[in-house]
Design an enzyme around this catalytic site. Sequence first.
Site, mmCIF file in Angstrom:
data_model
loop_
_atom_site.group_PDB
_atom_site.id
_atom_site.type_symbol
_atom_site.label_atom_id
_atom_site.label_comp_id
_atom_site.label_asym_id
_atom_site.label_seq_id
_atom_site.Cartn_x
_atom_site.Cartn_y
_atom_site.Cartn_z
ATOM 1 N N SER A 1 17.590 -18.736 19.846
ATOM 2 C CA SER A 1 17.986 -20.142 19.925
ATOM 3 C C SER A 1 18.179 -20.614 18.488
ATOM 4 C CB SER A 1 16.893 -20.972 20.595
ATOM 5 O OG SER A 1 16.762 -20.599 21.941
ATOM 6 N N MET B 1 18.313 -16.592 28.117
ATOM 7 C CA MET B 1 16.948 -16.080 28.178
ATOM 8 C C MET B 1 16.810 -14.754 27.412
ATOM 9 S SD MET B 1 14.845 -15.415 31.607
ATOM 10 C CE MET B 1 16.182 -14.406 32.164
ATOM 11 N N HIS C 1 16.586 -24.246 33.710
ATOM 12 C CA HIS C 1 15.568 -24.983 32.946
ATOM 13 C C HIS C 1 14.396 -24.060 32.600
ATOM 14 C CE1 HIS C 1 17.269 -28.921 34.754
ATOM 15 N NE2 HIS C 1 17.976 -28.467 33.738
ATOM 16 N N HIS D 1 26.025 -26.907 23.005
ATOM 17 C CA HIS D 1 24.699 -27.133 23.617
ATOM 18 C C HIS D 1 23.987 -25.852 24.024
ATOM 19 C CE1 HIS D 1 26.034 -26.123 27.627
ATOM 20 N NE2 HIS D 1 25.009 -26.689 28.217
ATOM 21 N N GLY D 2 24.643 -24.701 23.900
ATOM 22 C CA GLY D 2 23.986 -23.463 24.307
ATOM 23 C C GLY D 2 24.936 -22.300 24.167
ATOM 24 N N ASN E 1 23.489 -34.164 28.402
ATOM 25 C CA ASN E 1 24.300 -34.690 29.524
ATOM 26 C C ASN E 1 24.125 -36.201 29.528
ATOM 27 O OD1 ASN E 1 24.866 -32.114 30.416
ATOM 28 N ND2 ASN E 1 23.874 -32.328 32.396
ATOM 29 N N PRO F 1 19.572 -24.058 22.684
ATOM 30 C CA PRO F 1 18.856 -22.951 23.329
ATOM 31 C C PRO F 1 19.807 -21.812 23.652
ATOM 32 C CG PRO F 1 19.182 -24.759 24.886
ATOM 33 C CD PRO F 1 19.748 -25.213 23.576
ATOM 34 N N LYS G 1 9.917 -19.901 33.571
ATOM 35 C CA LYS G 1 11.081 -20.344 34.345
ATOM 36 C C LYS G 1 10.675 -20.646 35.781
ATOM 37 C CE LYS G 1 15.213 -18.944 34.066
ATOM 38 N NZ LYS G 1 15.822 -20.084 33.405
ATOM 39 N N ASP H 1 22.613 -33.863 36.395
ATOM 40 C CA ASP H 1 21.314 -33.861 35.719
ATOM 41 C C ASP H 1 21.402 -34.770 34.495
ATOM 42 O OD1 ASP H 1 18.737 -33.388 35.131
ATOM 43 O OD2 ASP H 1 18.940 -31.256 34.747
#
Lengths: 132, 482
Positions: free
Chosen positions: B386, B382, B205, B405-406, B331, B379, B481, B97
């Site tokens: 964030s 869920m 995503h 990154h997360g 990425n 982020p 989502k 991605d």
Amino acid sequence: MGFEEISHTADWSVRVWAQDLPSLFAESARAMNSLAGTVTVKGRSLKRTFESEAPDAEGLLVAFLSELVYYQEQENLAFDGFEVRIESQRLKVEMEGAQITSVDKAIKAVTYHNLKIEKTNEGFETTIVFDV
Amino acid sequence: MNIENLIQISETEWEIPTYIRPDMRVPVRLFATRELLEQIINDKSLEQAVNATTLPGLVGHVIVMPDIHQGYGFPIGGVAATEYPHGVISPGAIGYDINCGVRLLASNIDLESARVEMDTLATLLNKYCPSGVGKAGAIKLNAKELDHVLRDGSRWAFKNGYASEADLARTEEAGSVEGAAPERVSERAKTRGREQIGSLGAGNHFIEVDVVDQIFNEEAANTMGLYQGCLTVQIHCGSRGLGHQVCTDYVQQFQNAVHKYGIVLPDRELVCAPMDSPEGRAYMGAMRAAANFAFANRQLLAHSARRAFEETFAPRIRNWHLHQVYDIAHNMGKLETHEVNGKKVKVCVHRKGATRAFGPGSPGLPPEYKKIGQPVIIPGSMGTASWVLVGTEESMTRSFGSSCHGAGRVMSRSQAKKEVRGDELRKELEKRGIKIRAGSLPGLAEEAPSAYKDVDRVVETVSEAGIAKKVARLKPVVVIKG
């Protein structure tokens, strides 16, 4: 002939085994459909042919499964009938399938991560990692 | 890998030295607390980081972030810099991605005054931002228009009325990576991209409406237009099928390139080619084109999110506008200049699941961010927080201007589905006041918060390590989502 999901933190991994190389390719495709939760209309109403060349069997397997990812995403088609012919570095697959009615999970790509098709006492086996 | 293989540098930094394996070209430097490290060693991510150190032309260290987890080939949460022009570029070290990233938009709308409209907002966001497996996007492009998108990225969106100049200024590379080569993108990749622009896709995503929960750096938050109690929007997605196909094509082609250039690697997914080779140049051009597609994709989704905000709030709230805070890639492979052993070196920084985190005064930042540093958008999983951070001078010298990154996964998707039911998770999140619109309940279960590390601990780690500074914490109120 069969497959089982192997635990993987972020993506999907599946171990596939079969008595010969053509069956291993067909079973790998079925494993991919199963992981994605692909459901099609009943019957095998569509036929397609896929041909590819690669330096080794692993390269042919990635090319074949990548073709199926493309069909799923772009043409909404899935296949579960396969007649696979492998001669040296060439692959030809006659595929039968149908329109997809639903998919649980998209597969982004088929990876080469630690991909090795191994000869066993019973035939062949491999473990494939999919990017999801 | 055992913890005994690692040398502890500080409370938040560890090293895997080159003597661990004879094919390592550089050491691995890991940012993590001991507690996070004890989670990290449970999967194969550190072995993958060691594999990454075998790429020819590496300089410094291979850096791994506290949100590292097992991927394929290169670990997710990894950073590797190869010297330009003879060092290699590896598609697998950037990921399928290409230019997956996050855009953050912010508003002056106070949540308390808008709470009754959250259901309407969720429905409209879900309507205007197509999501789900293989879903077509907001518009369909012909071949010529797609080539414009691939060459110009968000600048194409600007010319077509989907972006403002301020949006471009507050996007990495101004939303348009130079050197993109649409002619290096296969017809198959273009076919996949033509119908998908302006769509979110599936997997991890999402589009999320958040409220600014806490401010840690008043000056930076004010500069970004982030105000306590006000609504923001995060858009997390990438280059869709087009990027996946570009990476698939080049990983396949590079299987031959490694033999041609005599490169020996422990994993075929790491295949690479020198940047100054025909193969390396072709991939670089195609990757940049896919990156431009991703920038334009997030721009179109931002346009759709603004439409949803306008329809929801404009009748009652005068200033309903969503301004862009920043758009980051996590990425990507980028040519940058960094200091290595006291010398300035031009390198290709591969970031896979790692965010660029340029410090104050760095090149390419908009004037208002020169003083505070680049916004870094993290982020969470869920339903959890964030974060908005900023890059630091230390990130420039210690992590090739990069941060996490997360949250980073700790549980496999199949395990998450065994332990969590999608419908129950949705109910639980709704009970906490979070509106959910999800295309697939099993997909929702896979992304359950319990499948991820604690994002707050990940952020505390990069903050303590000094490679990013906390600005604001966001809390979700709407999640869309695929």
